[in-house]
Design a protein around this motif. Structure first.
Motif, PDB file in Angstrom:
ATOM      1  N   VAL A 162       0.826  -1.210   0.000  1.00 17.09           N
ATOM      2  CA  VAL A 162       0.000   0.000   0.000  1.00 17.09           C
ATOM      3  C   VAL A 162       0.863   1.265   0.000  1.00 17.09           C
ATOM      4  CG1 VAL A 162      -2.128   0.889   0.987  1.00 17.09           C
ATOM      5  CG2 VAL A 162      -1.278  -1.351   1.705  1.00 17.09           C
ATOM      6  N   ALA A 163       1.983   1.188   0.726  1.00  9.83           N
ATOM      7  CA  ALA A 163       2.847   2.365   0.856  1.00  9.83           C
ATOM      8  C   ALA A 163       3.438   2.747  -0.497  1.00  9.83           C
ATOM      9  CB  ALA A 163       3.962   2.087   1.864  1.00  9.83           C
ATOM     10  N   ILE A 164       3.822   1.737  -1.277  1.00  9.32           N
ATOM     11  CA  ILE A 164       4.399   2.020  -2.600  1.00  9.32           C
ATOM     12  C   ILE A 164       3.333   2.653  -3.491  1.00  9.32           C
ATOM     13  CG2 ILE A 164       5.544   1.010  -4.617  1.00  9.32           C
ATOM     14  CD1 ILE A 164       7.195   0.934  -2.011  1.00  9.32           C
ATOM     15  N   ASP A 165       2.113   2.074  -3.447  1.00  4.85           N
ATOM     16  CA  ASP A 165       1.021   2.648  -4.236  1.00  4.85           C
ATOM     17  C   ASP A 165       0.777   4.106  -3.851  1.00  4.85           C
ATOM     18  OD1 ASP A 165       0.624   0.318  -5.625  1.00  4.85           O
ATOM     19  OD2 ASP A 165      -0.797  -0.481  -4.163  1.00  4.85           O
ATOM     20  N   LEU A 166       0.842   4.355  -2.557  1.00  6.86           N
ATOM     21  CA  LEU A 166       0.613   5.701  -2.048  1.00  6.86           C
ATOM     22  C   LEU A 166       1.706   6.662  -2.544  1.00  6.86           C
ATOM     23  CD1 LEU A 166      -1.631   6.674  -0.226  1.00  6.86           C
ATOM     24  CD2 LEU A 166      -0.120   6.413   1.732  1.00  6.86           C
ATOM     25  N   ALA A 167       2.954   6.179  -2.532  1.00  4.13           N
ATOM     26  CA  ALA A 167       4.073   7.013  -2.985  1.00  4.13           C
ATOM     27  C   ALA A 167       3.912   7.354  -4.464  1.00  4.13           C
ATOM     28  CB  ALA A 167       5.394   6.297  -2.742  1.00  4.13           C
ATOM     29  N   VAL A 168       3.489   6.360  -5.253  1.00  7.06           N
ATOM     30  CA  VAL A 168       3.284   6.585  -6.687  1.00  7.06           C
ATOM     31  C   VAL A 168       2.149   7.591  -6.902  1.00  7.06           C
ATOM     32  CG1 VAL A 168       2.549   5.479  -8.844  1.00  7.06           C
ATOM     33  CG2 VAL A 168       4.195   4.330  -7.348  1.00  7.06           C
ATOM     34  N   GLU A 169       1.075   7.398  -6.122  1.00  3.15           N
ATOM     35  CA  GLU A 169      -0.077   8.307  -6.226  1.00  3.15           C
ATOM     36  C   GLU A 169       0.355   9.749  -5.918  1.00  3.15           C
ATOM     37  OE1 GLU A 169      -3.429   7.001  -3.782  1.00  3.15           O
ATOM     38  OE2 GLU A 169      -3.880   9.138  -3.460  1.00  3.15           O
ATOM     39  N   LYS A 170       1.180   9.902  -4.871  1.00  2.00           N
ATOM     40  CA  LYS A 170       1.629  11.244  -4.493  1.00  2.00           C
ATOM     41  C   LYS A 170       2.618  11.822  -5.499  1.00  2.00           C
ATOM     42  CE  LYS A 170      -0.680  11.906  -0.810  1.00  2.00           C
ATOM     43  NZ  LYS A 170      -1.613  13.030  -0.669  1.00  2.00           N
ATOM     44  N   ASN A 171       3.186  10.945  -6.317  1.00  2.19           N
ATOM     45  CA  ASN A 171       4.143  11.391  -7.327  1.00  2.19           C
ATOM     46  C   ASN A 171       3.422  11.645  -8.652  1.00  2.19           C
ATOM     47  OD1 ASN A 171       6.784  12.055  -8.035  1.00  2.19           O
ATOM     48  ND2 ASN A 171       7.183  10.031  -8.893  1.00  2.19           N
ATOM     49  N   ASN A 177      11.477   6.224  -6.989  1.00  3.12           N
ATOM     50  CA  ASN A 177      12.712   5.542  -6.595  1.00  3.12           C
ATOM     51  C   ASN A 177      12.566   5.037  -5.166  1.00  3.12           C
ATOM     52  OD1 ASN A 177      14.063   5.942  -9.000  1.00  3.12           O
ATOM     53  ND2 ASN A 177      14.848   7.945  -8.356  1.00  3.12           N
ATOM     54  N   ILE A 178      12.828   3.753  -4.998  1.00  6.03           N
ATOM     55  CA  ILE A 178      12.600   3.138  -3.680  1.00  6.03           C
ATOM     56  C   ILE A 178      13.931   2.723  -3.047  1.00  6.03           C
ATOM     57  CG2 ILE A 178      11.465   1.237  -2.467  1.00  6.03           C
ATOM     58  CD1 ILE A 178       9.597   1.032  -4.952  1.00  6.03           C
ATOM     59  N   ALA A 179      14.103   3.077  -1.779  1.00 13.52           N
ATOM     60  CA  ALA A 179      15.232   2.538  -1.011  1.00 13.52           C
ATOM     61  C   ALA A 179      14.633   1.613   0.025  1.00 13.52           C
ATOM     62  CB  ALA A 179      16.001   3.653  -0.325  1.00 13.52           C
ATOM     63  N   MET A 180      15.230   0.435   0.220  1.00 15.06           N
ATOM     64  CA  MET A 180      14.644  -0.432   1.232  1.00 15.06           C
ATOM     65  C   MET A 180      15.684  -1.187   2.035  1.00 15.06           C
ATOM     66  SD  MET A 180      12.679  -2.873  -1.407  1.00 15.06           S
ATOM     67  CE  MET A 180      13.453  -4.261  -2.200  1.00 15.06           C
ATOM     68  N   ALA A 181      15.338  -1.454   3.276  1.00 18.10           N
ATOM     69  CA  ALA A 181      16.225  -2.194   4.173  1.00 18.10           C
ATOM     70  C   ALA A 181      15.372  -3.191   4.939  1.00 18.10           C
ATOM     71  CB  ALA A 181      16.912  -1.235   5.140  1.00 18.10           C
ATOM     72  N   PHE A 182      15.637  -4.470   4.726  1.00 21.13           N
ATOM     73  CA  PHE A 182      14.847  -5.506   5.377  1.00 21.13           C
ATOM     74  C   PHE A 182      15.736  -6.458   6.137  1.00 21.13           C
ATOM     75  CE2 PHE A 182      12.078  -4.181   1.925  1.00 21.13           C
ATOM     76  CZ  PHE A 182      10.897  -4.012   2.614  1.00 21.13           C
ATOM     77  N   VAL A 233      11.009   7.160  -1.495  1.00 22.39           N
ATOM     78  CA  VAL A 233      10.426   6.489  -0.330  1.00 22.39           C
ATOM     79  C   VAL A 233      11.456   5.529   0.262  1.00 22.39           C
ATOM     80  CG1 VAL A 233       9.277   4.851  -1.908  1.00 22.39           C
ATOM     81  CG2 VAL A 233       8.546   4.956   0.447  1.00 22.39           C
ATOM     82  N   LEU A 234      11.490   5.472   1.592  1.00 24.21           N
ATOM     83  CA  LEU A 234      12.359   4.510   2.281  1.00 24.21           C
ATOM     84  C   LEU A 234      11.464   3.523   3.016  1.00 24.21           C
ATOM     85  CD1 LEU A 234      15.025   3.425   3.521  1.00 24.21           C
ATOM     86  CD2 LEU A 234      14.829   5.178   5.274  1.00 24.21           C
ATOM     87  N   VAL A 235      11.691   2.233   2.762  1.00 25.82           N
ATOM     88  CA  VAL A 235      10.892   1.187   3.386  1.00 25.82           C
ATOM     89  C   VAL A 235      11.787   0.372   4.315  1.00 25.82           C
ATOM     90  CG1 VAL A 235       9.276  -0.673   2.932  1.00 25.82           C
ATOM     91  CG2 VAL A 235       9.646   1.060   1.203  1.00 25.82           C
ATOM     92  N   VAL A 236      11.376   0.212   5.572  1.00 29.41           N
ATOM     93  CA  VAL A 236      12.192  -0.519   6.546  1.00 29.41           C
ATOM     94  C   VAL A 236      11.333  -1.567   7.241  1.00 29.41           C
ATOM     95  CG1 VAL A 236      13.568  -0.349   8.654  1.00 29.41           C
ATOM     96  CG2 VAL A 236      13.619   1.508   7.004  1.00 29.41           C
ATOM     97  N   LEU A 260       8.502   7.692   4.609  1.00 28.85           N
ATOM     98  CA  LEU A 260       9.155   6.619   5.347  1.00 28.85           C
ATOM     99  C   LEU A 260       8.090   5.618   5.764  1.00 28.85           C
ATOM    100  CD1 LEU A 260      11.440   5.324   7.103  1.00 28.85           C
ATOM    101  CD2 LEU A 260      10.766   6.896   8.907  1.00 28.85           C
ATOM    102  N   ALA A 261       8.216   4.358   5.309  1.00 26.59           N
ATOM    103  CA  ALA A 261       7.200   3.358   5.641  1.00 26.59           C
ATOM    104  C   ALA A 261       7.847   2.203   6.378  1.00 26.59           C
ATOM    105  CB  ALA A 261       6.521   2.853   4.370  1.00 26.59           C
ATOM    106  N   MET A 262       7.178   1.726   7.444  1.00 26.28           N
ATOM    107  CA  MET A 262       7.782   0.705   8.305  1.00 26.28           C
ATOM    108  C   MET A 262       6.754  -0.316   8.796  1.00 26.28           C
ATOM    109  SD  MET A 262      10.495   2.684  10.581  1.00 26.28           S
ATOM    110  CE  MET A 262       9.401   3.523  11.644  1.00 26.28           C
ATOM    111  N   THR A 263       7.248  -1.343   9.452  1.00 27.89           N
ATOM    112  CA  THR A 263       6.377  -2.268  10.181  1.00 27.89           C
ATOM    113  C   THR A 263       6.729  -2.179  11.670  1.00 27.89           C
ATOM    114  OG1 THR A 263       7.914  -4.120  10.054  1.00 27.89           O
ATOM    115  CG2 THR A 263       6.364  -3.880   8.239  1.00 27.89           C
ATOM    116  N   HIS A 264       5.898  -2.770  12.499  1.00 28.98           N
ATOM    117  CA  HIS A 264       6.159  -2.905  13.940  1.00 28.98           C
ATOM    118  C   HIS A 264       6.235  -1.589  14.726  1.00 28.98           C
ATOM    119  CE1 HIS A 264       7.161  -6.945  12.625  1.00 28.98           C
ATOM    120  NE2 HIS A 264       6.880  -7.302  13.849  1.00 28.98           N
ATOM    121  N   CYS A 265       5.577  -0.545  14.237  1.00 33.62           N
ATOM    122  CA  CYS A 265       5.564   0.703  15.004  1.00 33.62           C
ATOM    123  C   CYS A 265       4.752   0.504  16.283  1.00 33.62           C
ATOM    124  CB  CYS A 265       4.905   1.812  14.205  1.00 33.62           C
ATOM    125  SG  CYS A 265       5.658   2.019  12.610  1.00 33.62           S
TER     126      CYS A 265
END
Lengths: 411, 297
Positions: A162-171, A177-182, A233-236, A260-265
């Motif tokens: 959903v976060a990626i879709d949202l970033a695209v929508e806002k763009n 361009n996506i940066a991610m750390a998993f 967008v940065l996804v962690v 900035l989009a994350m899990t476990h907040c």
């Protein structure tokens, strides 16, 4: 001494035969339907294990108080046999055996975490025991063709799509361009698969793709790269430790990113622990109390939140909510099957299509709940008090998404 | 392979600074380990758990409204007695036994400490906020969290204090004498039992300082001790026992090496790269040792 030995061996023989005889009993005793669960009461998952158990217990109490489960015109109550799996997957598998073979349990509830659910599922499957689980989101649970496993929660790969879709929508609908750390664990890598698929679907480019070792608590290198390459967008995703480390270092290194989009907040109490530094972080969650789903047992999310708080003294995290929902699914299935035959109960579970306070629940062939979307909330602060506000999907959004995130020099 | 760091050279400065600051902190933990390894011939597997326990002390000060930076004073004092107590209850039983027994014993302490911390403090990941701000260099292209700078400075101060103490004080002399030859020291009137207890206490105190610094720079959790044990073990292996400048250098070197391998090989290989380096160093050392033996013949 000999006498003692004799007595002991007779006693041992009796208990052996008794234990053999036990599984023959159906696990409905008198007017009680007995469910089995192994949850983590000690070890590294003990906090979330407790949330899971509290969710189960609250639902059992509520269902029993409101008349229980009606099967064949008679009312039955729920009861749960618990064991502590010590947050260890080997132990969880052993306990699943024990619940089924020694305690004769015919209907199981899930443990906490994907890893432990993965350890227990082969056992329940082999013994053809239905298991409704609420805390195993890993995609691999749904690719093995399990017939007796039902998950009320959304799968891990759905977390941050959903976060990626949202970033695209806002763009303006253009690729981003996506940066991610998993982190390199089953759950986070599943979340990553979802993000990669979303990137392909939207034609977006992944410019940083870091896999964090489990023992790492330093993301400085990843963040320095983010700072230098300026992604949209940065996804962690790296459980509580990942979320807390990311916010700490993003704020310290003054990394400016539009999203900035994350899990476990939720699980890491991000808004409480990091306060204003965590503002504007987007977080994926299975449930939020402000969603407008409802059922006749718990009312809506707000009501559940209040009742849970009264009973246990803290606000329910989504782990507790989804665990409670698992019991509602069982109740409905027993009543639809109108029988205690585990095959009939399984078939009734497979036909589940209902709304609970936690969300809609409908299983596909693999036992995955396909009726409930993930929600995204954004941490927002008023003064020094920070809280999670739902921003997507738009149907339930209580607040407008703040995008792009204001730069650190203006915060 | 990723060559971003060569395209944007300023990242090299960032990587080096991060590595050095991180390395100094690890070197402090390694120094404690080297000290008690050298004196007592015990490899302390519970080193990381002592660090985390020290961190929780700072965290609870923070929760009580005291700035967590004061943890670097309170935590070592408390931890000294924890270490002393551990020696008096468990370690003294294994101090003269072979290495395997002491590794088993400290491994047991490590598991027990983890479970106790989990039981008492809960399994949530926690952080303490220092609000120290950030130092910006090179037109804010390089950012250094002041908490990390603070951690490095405090580590250096404590290491220097310890060196002075070891050189000047009576106990320091006794510790060094025991390290050289415990039997001879005993004959000459050194109470080796209390030297051992003090050494274990000093090691725990150093872990306490490091823990308090980790509480304000990273995150705390009952089960994250092991990486600190492994890292300090590696630093000691590379530097050897009883050589403080070497410990500091090897700590910083490993830190910088780790950061650069993160940028070039990818984050997933950064810890693997450090282990590979360890293997190479051990092999090289064997070669050197073998050559020396030949020469002696």
């Amino acid at each position: 001494m000999d006498l003692f030995k004799k007595i002991f061996s007779i006693f041992a023989a009796i208990s052996f035969f008794v234990s053999l005889a036990l599984p023959a009993q159906a696990k409905v005793e008198g007017d009680t339907i007995i469910l089995g669960a192994a949850v983590s009461l000690t070890g590294k998952y003990s906090t979330n294990g407790e949330h899971t158990q509290n969710g189960y217990n609250m639902a059992v109490q509520r269902i029993n108080d409101m008349g229980g489960v009606t099967v064949g015109g008679k009312s039955y109550k729920f009861d749960i046999i618990y064991y502590d799996d010590e947050s260890d997957s080997g132990r969880a598998a052993q306990l699943a055996e024990r619940l089924i073979k020694q305690d004769g349990v015919q209907y199981m509830l899930g443990p906490y975490s994907s890893g432990l659910t993965k350890a227990m599922a082969p056992v329940t499957e082999e013994n053809q025991i239905p298991m409704v689980e609420a805390n195993g989101a890993s995609r691999s649970l749904f690719t093995k063709g399990y017939k007796y496993l039902f998950a009320v929660l959304s799968a891990a790969n759905q977390y941050l799509e959903v976060a990626i879709d949202l970033a695209v929508e806002k763009n303006g609908g253009n690729p981003v361009n996506i940066a991610m750390a998993f982190e390199q664990d089953a759950f986070s890598q599943d979340v990553r698969i979802g993000v990669v698929e979303a990137a392909e679907r939207t034609g977006s480019t992944i410019i940083i793709d870091d896999k964090l070792p489990k023992e790492l608590n330093d993301m400085a290198a990843t963040l320095a790269k983010v700072k230098a390459t300026k992604p949209d967008v940065l996804v962690v995703s790296g459980h509580s430790k990942g979320a807390l480390t990311a916010i700490r270092q993003i704020s310290e290194m003054k990394v400016d990113i539009p999203m900035l989009a994350m899990t476990h907040c939720d699980a890491s109490k991000l808004a409480k622990q990091h306060g204003k530094n965590s503002e504007y972080a987007l977080c994926a969650a299975q449930w939020h109390k402000t969603l407008s789903y409802s059922d006749s047992f718990f009312g809506d999310g707000q009501q559940f939140d209040k009742d849970f708080n009264d009973m246990f003294g803290y606000a329910p995290p989504y782990q507790a909510a989804e665990s409670a929902a698992a019991l509602l699914v069982y109740k409905a299935a027993f009543e639809r099957a109108n029988s205690f035959d585990k095959e009939k109960v399984r078939d009734a579970l497979a036909q589940t299509d209902m709304q609970t306070f936690y969300g809609n629940i409908k299983f596909n062939d693999t036992g995955q709940n396909i009726a409930k979307p993930m929600v995204l909330f954004q941490v927002r602060c008023e003064g020094d008090v920070c809280a999670n506000r739902v921003v997507a999907p738009t149907k339930w959004a209580s607040h407008e998404l703040v995008h792009p995130i204001p730069s650190w020099s203006t915060r | 392979m990723d060559f971003l760091i060569f395209q944007i050279p300023i990242l090299m400065v960032q990587a080096s600074m991060d590595g050095i600051l991180l390395g100094i902190l690890f070197a402090l933990i390694a120094y404690g380990m080297a000290l008690q390894w050298g004196v007592m011939n015990i490899i302390n597997i519970a080193q990381g758990e002592l660090v985390i326990l020290g961190g929780y002390i700072a965290y609870f000060m923070y929760m009580a409204g005291i700035h967590p930076a004061f943890g670097v004073i309170v935590s070592p004092i408390v931890m000294y007695f924890v270490g002393w107590g551990l020696y008096k209850t468990i370690i003294f039983r294994v101090v003269d036994r072979d290495l395997f027994i002491s590794i088993l014993a400290t491994f047991g302490i490590s598991i027990l400490t983890q479970q106790l911390m989990n039981f008492v403090f809960g399994s949530d990941v926690v952080v303490a906020q220092s609000n120290f701000g950030t130092t910006m260099l090179f037109n804010s292209m390089v950012t250094l969290p002041n908490s990390k700078i603070f951690a490095a400075v405090v580590s250096v101060i404590f290491a220097m204090l310890l060196v002075l103490y070891m050189r000047r004080s009576k106990l320091g002399r006794a510790i060094r004498a025991t390290a050289q030859n415990a039997r001879a020291a005993k004959i000459l009137g050194v109470d080796t039992e209390s030297v051992y207890a003090a050494t274990f206490g000093i090691n725990a105190a150093l872990c306490g300082v490091a823990g308090a610094l980790i509480a304000i720079t990273f995150t705390l959790h009952p089960y994250v001790g092991l990486p600190y044990t492994v890292r300090s073990f590696m630093i000691v292996i590379i530097a050897g026992l009883g050589n403080l400048p070497a410990v500091a250098l090897s700590g910083m070197g490993l830190g910088v090496f780790e950061e650069f391998s993160d940028y070039i090989l990818g984050t997933e290989f950064r810890i693997a790269a450090v282990f590979l380096l360890l293997v190479l160093i051990l092999v090289y050392r064997r070669f050197k040792l073998a050559r020396k033996r030949e020469y002696l013949k």
